[in-house]
Scaffold this active site. Structure first.
Site, PDB file in Angstrom:
ATOM      1  N   CYS A  52       0.859  -1.201   0.000  1.00 22.32           N
ATOM      2  CA  CYS A  52       0.000   0.000   0.000  1.00 22.32           C
ATOM      3  C   CYS A  52       0.897   1.253   0.000  1.00 22.32           C
ATOM      4  O   CYS A  52       1.659   1.487   0.940  1.00 22.32           O
ATOM      5  CB  CYS A  52      -0.913  -0.013   1.213  1.00 22.32           C
ATOM      6  SG  CYS A  52      -1.799  -1.568   1.452  1.00 22.32           S
ATOM      7  N   CYS A  86      -9.075   0.494  19.445  1.00 22.13           N
ATOM      8  CA  CYS A  86      -8.896  -0.076  18.116  1.00 22.13           C
ATOM      9  C   CYS A  86      -7.598  -0.872  18.106  1.00 22.13           C
ATOM     10  O   CYS A  86      -6.516  -0.304  18.249  1.00 22.13           O
ATOM     11  CB  CYS A  86      -8.835   1.032  17.072  1.00 22.13           C
ATOM     12  SG  CYS A  86     -10.267   2.130  17.153  1.00 22.13           S
ATOM     13  N   CYS A  88     -12.672  -2.540  18.600  1.00 23.78           N
ATOM     14  CA  CYS A  88     -12.666  -2.675  17.141  1.00 23.78           C
ATOM     15  C   CYS A  88     -11.336  -3.320  16.757  1.00 23.78           C
ATOM     16  O   CYS A  88     -10.283  -2.923  17.252  1.00 23.78           O
ATOM     17  CB  CYS A  88     -12.808  -1.310  16.470  1.00 23.78           C
ATOM     18  SG  CYS A  88     -12.841  -1.386  14.658  1.00 23.78           S
ATOM     19  N   CYS A 119     -16.562  -0.838  10.317  1.00 25.07           N
ATOM     20  CA  CYS A 119     -15.891   0.468  10.303  1.00 25.07           C
ATOM     21  C   CYS A 119     -15.057   0.484   9.032  1.00 25.07           C
ATOM     22  O   CYS A 119     -14.158  -0.343   8.869  1.00 25.07           O
ATOM     23  CB  CYS A 119     -15.011   0.602  11.543  1.00 25.07           C
ATOM     24  SG  CYS A 119     -13.975   2.086  11.544  1.00 25.07           S
TER      25      CYS A 119
HETATM   26  S1  SF4 Z   1       0.041  -2.552   7.209  1.00 21.32           S
HETATM   27 FE1  SF4 Z   1      -2.008  -2.591   6.188  1.00 21.32          FE
HETATM   28  S2  SF4 Z   1      -2.116  -0.638   5.046  1.00 21.32           S
HETATM   29 FE2  SF4 Z   1       0.076  -0.994   5.581  1.00 21.32          FE
HETATM   30  S3  SF4 Z   1       0.987  -2.058   3.780  1.00 21.32           S
HETATM   31 FE3  SF4 Z   1       0.248  -3.621   5.243  1.00 21.32          FE
HETATM   32  S4  SF4 Z   1      -1.830  -4.121   4.537  1.00 21.32           S
HETATM   33 FE4  SF4 Z   1      -1.288  -2.164   3.582  1.00 21.32          FE
END
Ligand code: SF4
Length: 408
Positions: free
Chosen positions: A69, A109, A142, A202
């Protein structure tokens, strides 16, 4: 202004705007900004009064994720100098959670980096939730562990989880530009699995990644359609050492317009200002409280927020109050819908269910109205888009994973 009168009237009735109306909110000018905030504020107060729900993040496992990501400091190949550690022990996580609850948080969370949990990871989180609920049975939990496999949501629900977070982040059309190791459909699938198991869903977005207004509207309508009970609105924290380190596309005014659009599309849903609040809204944060009814207290997963006491002072000074543990967050009709959906799906989760993005990390198209606006009032980059702004991004060095006390 006709647009705002229409949106206010719809929001007070719990109706959502058209896509064109949502786009028009993003195209309003800085001269209209306070009117936009005031209109969204009326809708916010109709459904949530002056309450602000406080949420507290505990990063159970930080960094070294195999996913890519682009926005994330924990991603594969990230050179961001964040804290990196493996699973906290249940008592360590419970200590961190306790600090947040003592600071006023109603929801904790629990977040872990990674594509998704193993069954052993679900066991760890089960033990962690038990330790937290033993100290405070009322606290909402959460969980955010990435993409879920079959039956994992049911196991989390049975172990006492109240909600599951998995953000859609951006529109289906641009998802492949942000991440290549999983798909938008994977994310939708995990939100549906969580909902199907009776967990409150969420799911939110990240603004400021170079997306268009249409992308923002797409993802916000998709979240509404998915039935997300809370919508965290992250503003990209461009970490040095990540591919989006130079994406400084947001101004405080742009952030407020985005929040207002999210509110109008989700009049009776929890709208949370998530990661990037301090970085991008800065001194305009109190205006955000007139639109959103929820924030994170203290620090984020890998970056530091303002002091928890400063959050509390801001809420009080702006004329709002912290939502108590015994108060319902969602309006009754929404809570009933959520419960009914959970009930009908929960018994047949396999028919419902079919997810890694984690918690708060931390462009625009022209419309005729925007074209007519003075150039200075179009959304503009805060700094030169090619600059690093390490002065605004503070890596977390306290709390979970360190010997230092958490910020709460
Ligand atoms: S921690 Fe979550 S948002 Fe970050 S690279 Fe990994 S899957 Fe993606």
């Amino acid at each position: 202004m006709d647009l705002l009168d229409t949106l206010t009237a719809k929001g007070l009735r719990g109706e959502i705007p058209t896509r064109e109306e949502a786009l028009a909110v993003l195209a309003t000018t800085d001269d209209e900004l306070l009117d936009v905030v005031a209109a969204a504020g009326k809708v916010r107060r109709r459904w949530f009064g002056r309450r602000v729900k406080l949420n507290y993040l505990v990063n159970l496992k930080s960094g070294l994720c195999p996913e890519d990501c682009s926005y994330c400091s924990q991603r594969l190949g990230s050179k961001a100098e964040i804290l990196k550690y493996t699973w906290l022990k249940p008592d360590q996580a419970a200590d961190a959670a306790r600090a947040g609850v003592a600071g006023g948080a109603k929801r904790v969370c629990l977040v872990a980096s990674g594509r998704g949990p193993t069954d052993r990871d679900i066991d760890r989180v089960t033990d962690t939730m038990a330790a937290i609920k033993e100290a405070d049975p009322q606290v909402e939990i959460c969980v955010c562990l990435g993409l879920l496999s079959d039956n994992q949501a049911e196991r989390l629900k049975a172990a006492g989880a109240d909600a599951y977070n998995h953000n859609l982040n951006t529109s289906e059309g641009t998802y492949g530009d942000i991440t290549t190791t999983h798909t938008y459909a994977d994310r939708v699938d995990t939100v549906q699995k969580a909902h199907g198991a009776g967990l409150s869903a969420c799911s939110g977005l990240i603004a400021g990644m170079g997306e268009s207004d249409e992308d923002l509207v797409d993802v916000v309508f998709a979240l509404r359609e998915l039935g997300s009970d809370s919508v965290p609105v992250n503003f990209l924290i461009p970490f040095e050492g990540t591919p989006l380190a130079k994406e400084w596309n947001l101004t405080p005014q742009r952030c407020l317009r985005i929040l207002a659009m999210v509110r109008f599309v989700n009049p009776d849903t929890e709208v949370r200002i998530a990661g990037g609040r301090e970085v991008h809204l800065r001194s305009m944060q109190p205006l955000g409280l007139h639109i959103a009814n929820s924030i994170f207290l203290g620090d984020y997963l890998t970056s530091e927020g303002q002091a928890g006491q400063a959050d509390l002072d801001m809420i009080k000074d702006a004329g709002f109050e912290v939502e108590g543990a015994g108060e319902a967050t969602l309006p009754r009709h929404r809570a009933d819908v959520a419960a009914a959906a959970a009930g009908s799906c929960g018994t047949a989760a396999s028919a419902c269910g079919s997810g890694g993005g984690c918690g708060p990390c931390g462009g625009h198209a022209h419309t005729p109205e925007a074209e007519a606006a003075p150039a200075a009032q179009a959304p503009t980059a805060e700094g030169a888009a090619d600059e690093l702004r390490s002065d605004l991004v503070k890596v977390r060095r306290r709390g979970a994973g360190t010997e230092l006390a958490p910020n709460a």
